[in-house]
Write a protein that holds these residues in place. Structure first.
Motif, PDB file in Angstrom:
ATOM      1  N   LYS A  92      27.163  88.415 -45.391  1.00  0.00           N
ATOM      2  CA  LYS A  92      28.049  89.485 -44.892  1.00  0.00           C
ATOM      3  C   LYS A  92      28.244  89.323 -43.381  1.00  0.00           C
ATOM      4  N   ARG A  93      27.199  88.935 -42.698  1.00  0.00           N
ATOM      5  CA  ARG A  93      27.288  88.708 -41.245  1.00  0.00           C
ATOM      6  C   ARG A  93      28.273  87.565 -40.970  1.00  0.00           C
ATOM      7  N   ALA A  94      28.207  86.523 -41.808  1.00  0.00           N
ATOM      8  CA  ALA A  94      29.140  85.400 -41.635  1.00  0.00           C
ATOM      9  C   ALA A  94      30.572  85.881 -41.850  1.00  0.00           C
ATOM     10  N   ALA A  95      30.775  86.678 -42.906  1.00  0.00           N
ATOM     11  CA  ALA A  95      32.139  87.144 -43.216  1.00  0.00           C
ATOM     12  C   ALA A  95      32.708  87.973 -42.074  1.00  0.00           C
ATOM     13  N   THR A  96      31.881  88.815 -41.461  1.00  0.00           N
ATOM     14  CA  THR A  96      32.402  89.699 -40.411  1.00  0.00           C
ATOM     15  C   THR A  96      32.499  88.967 -39.067  1.00  0.00           C
ATOM     16  N   ASP A  97      31.447  88.249 -38.694  1.00  0.00           N
ATOM     17  CA  ASP A  97      31.466  87.571 -37.381  1.00  0.00           C
ATOM     18  C   ASP A  97      32.505  86.447 -37.342  1.00  0.00           C
ATOM     19  N   LEU A  98      32.568  85.653 -38.415  1.00  0.00           N
ATOM     20  CA  LEU A  98      33.437  84.472 -38.376  1.00  0.00           C
ATOM     21  C   LEU A  98      34.900  84.799 -38.686  1.00  0.00           C
ATOM     22  N   SER A  99      35.183  86.061 -38.979  1.00  0.00           N
ATOM     23  CA  SER A  99      36.585  86.426 -39.232  1.00  0.00           C
ATOM     24  C   SER A  99      37.167  87.208 -38.063  1.00  0.00           C
ATOM     25  N   GLU A 100      36.400  87.313 -36.978  1.00  0.00           N
ATOM     26  CA  GLU A 100      36.852  88.153 -35.857  1.00  0.00           C
ATOM     27  C   GLU A 100      38.240  87.771 -35.363  1.00  0.00           C
ATOM     28  N   ALA A 101      38.516  86.459 -35.343  1.00  0.00           N
ATOM     29  CA  ALA A 101      39.791  86.006 -34.779  1.00  0.00           C
ATOM     30  C   ALA A 101      40.963  86.286 -35.714  1.00  0.00           C
ATOM     31  N   ASP A 102      40.748  86.207 -37.026  1.00  0.00           N
ATOM     32  CA  ASP A 102      41.920  86.300 -37.917  1.00  0.00           C
ATOM     33  C   ASP A 102      41.876  87.453 -38.916  1.00  0.00           C
ATOM     34  N   PHE A 103      40.922  88.369 -38.770  1.00  0.00           N
ATOM     35  CA  PHE A 103      40.917  89.531 -39.661  1.00  0.00           C
ATOM     36  C   PHE A 103      42.003  90.514 -39.212  1.00  0.00           C
ATOM     37  N   ILE A 104      42.874  90.870 -40.141  1.00  0.00           N
ATOM     38  CA  ILE A 104      43.960  91.804 -39.794  1.00  0.00           C
ATOM     39  C   ILE A 104      43.567  93.193 -40.291  1.00  0.00           C
ATOM     40  N   PRO A 105      43.367  94.156 -39.384  1.00  0.00           N
ATOM     41  CA  PRO A 105      42.990  95.499 -39.827  1.00  0.00           C
ATOM     42  C   PRO A 105      44.084  96.107 -40.693  1.00  0.00           C
ATOM     43  N   PRO A 106      43.708  96.922 -41.675  1.00  0.00           N
ATOM     44  CA  PRO A 106      44.738  97.579 -42.485  1.00  0.00           C
ATOM     45  C   PRO A 106      45.631  98.451 -41.597  1.00  0.00           C
ATOM     46  N   PRO A 107      46.882  98.672 -42.006  1.00  0.00           N
ATOM     47  CA  PRO A 107      47.772  99.468 -41.155  1.00  0.00           C
ATOM     48  C   PRO A 107      47.255 100.891 -40.973  1.00  0.00           C
ATOM     49  N   LYS A 108      47.621 101.480 -39.843  1.00  0.00           N
ATOM     50  CA  LYS A 108      47.228 102.856 -39.564  1.00  0.00           C
ATOM     51  C   LYS A 108      47.858 103.788 -40.599  1.00  0.00           C
ATOM     52  N   THR A 109      47.095 104.747 -41.108  1.00  0.00           N
ATOM     53  CA  THR A 109      47.673 105.636 -42.120  1.00  0.00           C
ATOM     54  C   THR A 109      47.581 107.089 -41.666  1.00  0.00           C
TER      55      THR A 109
END
Ligand code: SF4
Length: 249
Positions: A86-103
């Motif tokens: 889980k740490r790998a998924a969160t730390d290594l996606s910092e550059a390309d993780f797109i937050p869900p749109p504001k609702t």
């Protein structure tokens, strides 16, 4: 079996065949996120974890990982290191993780007392279901036990702040320095909201029930951590300190 449907989140029968997912308190889709990581799809894994857990970066650091207790791999050698993945998924996606749109939820209003992990998780889920959620927090900052009970070297405060920003993007309104019973009454909240959730925290320390634990200069772990994390100084009497308990605190 891959389970991602939000409706089934709290139906344990759904996960009966997947021990890691069953043992995880928020029923994270462990199998699928580990699979996505194996393909190098860290951002997708991060997004999947976030479907049932608004605190993936926090859990990646401090969750007690009951999922690993249930891991089938133990029968062969040892559990998959699910939390570390889980740490790998969160730390290594910092550059390309797109937050869900504001609702902007539109359904009935719900008040939640306490901006700790329970209150904010409920707020996140309710906001995503469309409810207008207001969280009332007596402290000046969010996180509850995460911020005031865990030392910052284990859980950096910017990690908490980033997660809370994502929760706010789901439409959750958080009001700080607001103590229910002093700044606003429960009756006022009841008049203005469809429902109220009390999530004021689990701050009562585990007592040893031994003579002297209420003496001056004796601190319990939760009280001690709260005071340190609030920036208070702790008076130390004498030159020696005894620590009872070898946990993280
Ligand atoms: S580390 Fe914690 S949050 Fe993550 S899957 Fe395991 S039990 Fe669930």
């Amino acid at each position: 079996m891959i389970v991602r449907k939000y409706d089934f989140l709290y139906d344990e029968k759904t996960y009966a065949e997947i021990p890691c997912q069953l043992y995880c308190p928020v029923h994270t889709d462990v199998q699928e996120y580990v699979h996505l990581i194996s393909k190098g799809k860290f951002a997708e894994a991060h997004a999947l974890i976030r479907e049932t857990n608004p605190f993936p970066s926090v859990c990646a650091r401090v969750c007690q990982h009951p999922c690993e207790t249930g891991c089938n791999r133990q029968k062969l050698d040892k559990s998959v290191s699910i939390r570390t993945l889980k740490r790998a998924a969160t730390d290594l996606s910092e550059a390309d993780f797109i937050p869900p749109p504001k609702t902007y939820p539109t359904l009935e209003k719900i008040a939640i007392i306490g901006a700790g992990p329970a209150g904010l998780t409920a707020a996140y889920d309710l906001a995503r279901l469309g409810y207008r959620v207001t969280v009332l927090e007596s402290e000046a900052h969010p996180g509850g036990m995460l911020r005031y009970g865990i030392p910052s070297f284990r859980l950096p405060r910017e990690v908490i702040d980033k997660e809370v920003e994502m929760i706010k993007r789901a439409g959750v309104d958080i009001r700080y320095n607001t103590r229910v019973g002093k700044d606003i009454t429960l009756n006022e909240l009841r008049a203005d909201n469809k429902a109220i959730l009390l999530a004021a925290g689990a701050w009562k320390p585990a007592m040893l029930k031994v003579t002297g634990e209420d003496y001056e200069g004796v601190y319990h772990g939760t009280t001690f951590m709260y005071r340190v994390n609030s920036g208070e100084s702790i008076p130390v009497m004498g030159k020696k300190v005894v620590v009872i308990g070898g946990g993280f605190t």
